[in-house]
Write an enzyme that holds these catalytic residues in place. Structure first.
Site, PDB file in Angstrom:
ATOM      1  CG  ASP A  26      -1.776   1.222   1.358  1.00 40.24           C
ATOM      2  OD1 ASP A  26      -1.677   2.110   0.495  1.00 40.24           O
ATOM      3  OD2 ASP A  26      -2.550   1.295   2.334  1.00 40.24           O
ATOM      4  CE1 TYR A 115      -5.042   9.710 -13.320  1.00 42.58           C
ATOM      5  CE2 TYR A 115      -5.103  10.975 -15.358  1.00 42.58           C
ATOM      6  CZ  TYR A 115      -4.542   9.982 -14.579  1.00 42.58           C
ATOM      7  OH  TYR A 115      -3.475   9.266 -15.060  1.00 42.58           O
TER       8      TYR A 115
END
Length: 266
Positions: A26, A115
């Site tokens: 992660d 984004y």
């Protein structure tokens, strides 16, 4: 897509590589990042992880920013501890698309979408690595993930024709194995700073769709006729001049990449 193809390209060269999935690492967890980098002791870290669901990012901007922005700061810190080069993959979406000539590496980023806004801080964070390379690219397609080529092929196979595809957004499609080779070439040539890599040559999404499915009817439409949650840059052609100077190589052809893609998917 890019991560798998980069791993495979390195394996063909017998380069030792540690390829971690999001289940393995992660990148938003500083302890995980530090532990993985300390264990691998890499010469280079190539960050192929990203939140790439452009439209969903409009409603999940905090998640996109955590992955595409804040996490890169953790990678930069870990790269410095290891003395490693950090290679950050970025995007044409950091630009507003208001130009009509190819975007150069020093053109001002002005992202229009969540984004794009999430990717720009990732570029800035990457510069905090003492050794860093930021590779902007565009319109990726490859066999290891969802992409525009597969979407068009699927709709054509289902008989959902005519297909409506926008014809007023212009960029450069890029086959991910070509991007992988470009990244390896840049690292081998000790490239630093910002470099643009995209396949040649430029086209619209409509042009691209016609090359993907020449056997079906495709109707060109405007962006206004095909509204999406995220605003796309109308013109996001990247200039690859610096890549060509650094490597002595011209970009590969997306048409060649498309032919290879179709062969592999047949």
């Amino acid at each position: 897509m890019a991560g798998t193809d980069l791993r495979d390209a390195l394996a063909l060269r017998d380069e030792p590589v540690v390829a971690l999935t999001k289940d393995d690492l992660d990148i938003t967890d500083s302890r995980c990042v530090n532990a993985c980098v300390a264990d691998a002791r890499p010469d280079a870290i190539v960050n192929c992880a990203a939140y790439t669901k452009v439209d969903l990012a409009e409603s999940e901007e905090s998640a996109a920013s955590a992955i595409n922005g804040s996490a890169v700061e953790l990678l930069a810190q870990a790269a410095n501890e290891a003395g490693a080069l950090l290679v950050q993959l970025s995007t044409d979406f950091v630009f507003a698309g208001s130009k009509r000539t190819p975007y150069e590496i020093d053109d001002e980023p002005r992202p229009l979408s969540a984004y794009g806004r999430s990717k720009r801080p990732g570029e800035i964070a990457a510069t905090h690595a003492e050794k860093h390379l930021i590779v902007r690219t565009s319109w990726l397609f490859g066999t290891h993930g969802p992409n525009f080529v597969e979407a068009i092929r699927r709709q054509a196979a289902l008989g959902n024709v005519p297909l409506r595809v926008v014809n007023d957004q212009r960029g450069r499609p890029t086959y991910t194995p070509h991007l992988a080779e470009a990244v390896i070439r840049l690292v081998a040539n000790d490239a630093r700073g910002v470099v643009h890599y995209a396949d040649a040559d430029e086209c619209t999404w409509y042009d691209f769709a016609c090359a993907i499915a020449p056997e079906v009817k495709i109707v060109p439409v405007s962006t206004d006729e095909f509204p999406r949650p995220a605003t796309r840059p109308a013109y996001s052609v990247l200039s690859t001049g610096r890549y060509e100077r650094l490597t002595g190589m011209a970009p590969a052809s997306w048409r060649d990449g498309l032919r290879e893609y179709v062969r592999q998917k047949s």
